[in-house]
Design a protein around this motif. Structure first.
Motif, PDB file in Angstrom:
ATOM      1  N   ASN A 117      20.092  42.703  33.342  1.00 49.43           N
ATOM      2  CA  ASN A 117      19.834  43.360  34.353  1.00 49.43           C
ATOM      3  C   ASN A 117      20.942  43.672  35.270  1.00 49.43           C
ATOM      4  O   ASN A 117      21.412  42.837  35.576  1.00 49.43           O
ATOM      5  N   PHE A 118      21.127  44.989  35.582  1.00 51.57           N
ATOM      6  CA  PHE A 118      22.065  45.108  36.528  1.00 51.57           C
ATOM      7  C   PHE A 118      21.305  45.823  37.694  1.00 51.57           C
ATOM      8  O   PHE A 118      20.410  46.562  37.509  1.00 51.57           O
ATOM      9  N   SER A 119      21.622  45.364  38.906  1.00 55.12           N
ATOM     10  CA  SER A 119      21.030  45.877  40.035  1.00 55.12           C
ATOM     11  C   SER A 119      21.683  47.082  40.510  1.00 55.12           C
ATOM     12  O   SER A 119      23.106  47.468  40.129  1.00 55.12           O
ATOM     13  N   LYS A 120      20.877  48.030  41.063  1.00 54.56           N
ATOM     14  CA  LYS A 120      21.372  49.312  41.737  1.00 54.56           C
ATOM     15  C   LYS A 120      22.734  48.913  42.532  1.00 54.56           C
ATOM     16  O   LYS A 120      22.774  47.948  43.159  1.00 54.56           O
ATOM     17  N   ASP A 121      23.980  49.896  42.278  1.00 52.97           N
ATOM     18  CA  ASP A 121      25.183  49.679  42.897  1.00 52.97           C
ATOM     19  C   ASP A 121      26.029  48.708  42.209  1.00 52.97           C
ATOM     20  O   ASP A 121      27.139  48.698  42.413  1.00 52.97           O
ATOM     21  N   GLU A 122      25.314  47.895  41.371  1.00 55.89           N
ATOM     22  CA  GLU A 122      26.387  47.019  40.521  1.00 55.89           C
ATOM     23  C   GLU A 122      27.049  47.431  39.685  1.00 55.89           C
ATOM     24  O   GLU A 122      26.832  48.690  38.875  1.00 55.89           O
ATOM     25  N   TYR A 123      28.415  46.863  39.202  1.00 55.70           N
ATOM     26  CA  TYR A 123      29.426  47.478  38.304  1.00 55.70           C
ATOM     27  C   TYR A 123      28.981  46.903  36.913  1.00 55.70           C
ATOM     28  O   TYR A 123      28.856  45.486  36.584  1.00 55.70           O
ATOM     29  N   PHE A 124      29.125  47.842  35.962  1.00 56.82           N
ATOM     30  CA  PHE A 124      28.947  47.349  34.636  1.00 56.82           C
ATOM     31  C   PHE A 124      30.513  47.097  34.063  1.00 56.82           C
ATOM     32  O   PHE A 124      30.841  46.151  33.252  1.00 56.82           O
ATOM     33  N   SER A 125      31.340  47.841  34.467  1.00 55.16           N
ATOM     34  CA  SER A 125      32.813  47.554  34.463  1.00 55.16           C
ATOM     35  C   SER A 125      33.656  48.359  35.475  1.00 55.16           C
ATOM     36  O   SER A 125      33.150  49.100  36.085  1.00 55.16           O
ATOM     37  N   GLU A 126      34.850  47.872  35.808  1.00 55.42           N
ATOM     38  CA  GLU A 126      35.314  48.252  37.156  1.00 55.42           C
ATOM     39  C   GLU A 126      36.799  48.610  36.820  1.00 55.42           C
ATOM     40  O   GLU A 126      37.414  48.230  35.730  1.00 55.42           O
ATOM     41  N   ALA A 127      37.370  49.826  37.602  1.00 53.30           N
ATOM     42  CA  ALA A 127      38.736  50.239  37.500  1.00 53.30           C
ATOM     43  C   ALA A 127      39.792  48.907  37.828  1.00 53.30           C
ATOM     44  O   ALA A 127      39.352  48.116  38.303  1.00 53.30           O
ATOM     45  N   GLY A 128      40.870  48.961  37.062  1.00 55.30           N
ATOM     46  CA  GLY A 128      41.690  47.708  37.374  1.00 55.30           C
ATOM     47  C   GLY A 128      41.499  46.571  36.377  1.00 55.30           C
ATOM     48  O   GLY A 128      42.404  45.676  36.555  1.00 55.30           O
ATOM     49  N   LYS A 129      40.203  46.675  35.724  1.00 59.16           N
ATOM     50  CA  LYS A 129      39.949  45.323  34.863  1.00 59.16           C
ATOM     51  C   LYS A 129      39.950  46.174  33.546  1.00 59.16           C
ATOM     52  O   LYS A 129      39.518  47.095  33.276  1.00 59.16           O
ATOM     53  N   ILE A 130      39.808  45.205  32.665  1.00 61.31           N
ATOM     54  CA  ILE A 130      39.594  45.489  31.376  1.00 61.31           C
ATOM     55  C   ILE A 130      38.297  45.195  30.840  1.00 61.31           C
ATOM     56  O   ILE A 130      37.601  44.470  31.083  1.00 61.31           O
ATOM     57  N   ALA A 131      37.821  46.412  30.235  1.00 60.13           N
ATOM     58  CA  ALA A 131      36.485  46.488  29.780  1.00 60.13           C
ATOM     59  C   ALA A 131      36.061  45.523  28.836  1.00 60.13           C
ATOM     60  O   ALA A 131      37.027  45.452  27.939  1.00 60.13           O
ATOM     61  N   LYS A 132      35.351  44.407  28.875  1.00 59.35           N
ATOM     62  CA  LYS A 132      34.946  43.501  27.843  1.00 59.35           C
ATOM     63  C   LYS A 132      33.487  43.560  27.215  1.00 59.35           C
ATOM     64  O   LYS A 132      33.127  42.404  26.514  1.00 59.35           O
ATOM     65  N   GLN A 133      32.857  44.754  27.232  1.00 62.27           N
ATOM     66  CA  GLN A 133      31.487  44.718  26.770  1.00 62.27           C
ATOM     67  C   GLN A 133      31.076  45.987  26.570  1.00 62.27           C
ATOM     68  O   GLN A 133      31.722  47.027  26.888  1.00 62.27           O
TER      69      GLN A 133
END
Length: 191
Positions: free
Chosen positions: A30-46
């Motif tokens: 579960n991701f809360s509102k405003d939480e990031y699934f993936s972020e700029a500057g990081k490698i997407a891992k999922q």
């Protein structure tokens, strides 16, 4: 889990053993509102599948303004493909606009599925092709139209989204100010 397989099986066939193996590689998060699934500057891992909720893909322009590129709603896969495939830093954020329930695959498990399940790569390719087509179809009509037409098109493209997300995100997606969007909505008579 049923939603995930209803989605996947639209793109190809899997037997029960393959379905069970895929299921064993997933985690419900579960991701809360405003939480990031993936972020700029990081490698997407999922790779994620949205069971419930809405995500948006956004970035910051050179003036530091937040720009929403598009929204992803229920029954869609979500991944920053370029970052995920090439193991490079992402240029965009994928953020929960609402509370989200997702089924997630780690990169390791996703790659194992690609190597293990015959036909999985073809299914994934069809899903990605469909997502890219949708992205182009959803963006291109918005580029040359006036703001009112862009908003009406947005309502057509995202009929289930409009009342579930902040107006500021819609305004950013349409490339208008929030006050302009409020005027447009008032003139149209939509709430």
């Amino acid at each position: 889990m049923k939603q995930l397989f209803d989605f996947i099986l639209r793109f190809g066939n899997l037997n029960q053993q393959q379905i069970d193996f895929i299921s064993s590689k997933t985690v419900e998060i579960n991701f809360s509102k405003d939480e990031y699934f993936s972020e700029a500057g990081k490698i997407a891992k999922q790779v994620g599948f949205i069971v419930d909720g809405i995500l948006r893909v956004c970035y910051y322009n050179n003036k530091g303004e937040e720009i929403t590129k598009y929204f992803i709603e229920e029954n869609n896969l979500v991944v920053d493909l370029e970052s995920f495939d090439n193991e490079i830093s992402s240029s965009a954020y994928v953020q929960a606009v609402t509370d989200c329930k997702m089924i997630v695959f780690s990169r390791k498990d996703w790659l194992e599925l690609l190597q293990t399940i015959v036909g999985w790569e073809a299914i994934v390719h069809k899903i990605i092709s469909r997502a890219l087509m949708q992205k182009v179809e959803r963006r291109s009509p918005l580029v040359s139209e006036d703001a009112t037409t862009r908003y009406l098109k947005f309502l057509e493209i995202y009929p289930t989204v409009v009342n579930r997300i902040p107006l500021s995100y819609i305004a950013s997606y349409l490339g208008v100010t929030q006050s302009s969007l409020s005027r447009i909505r008032k003139n149209i008579g939509k709430v």
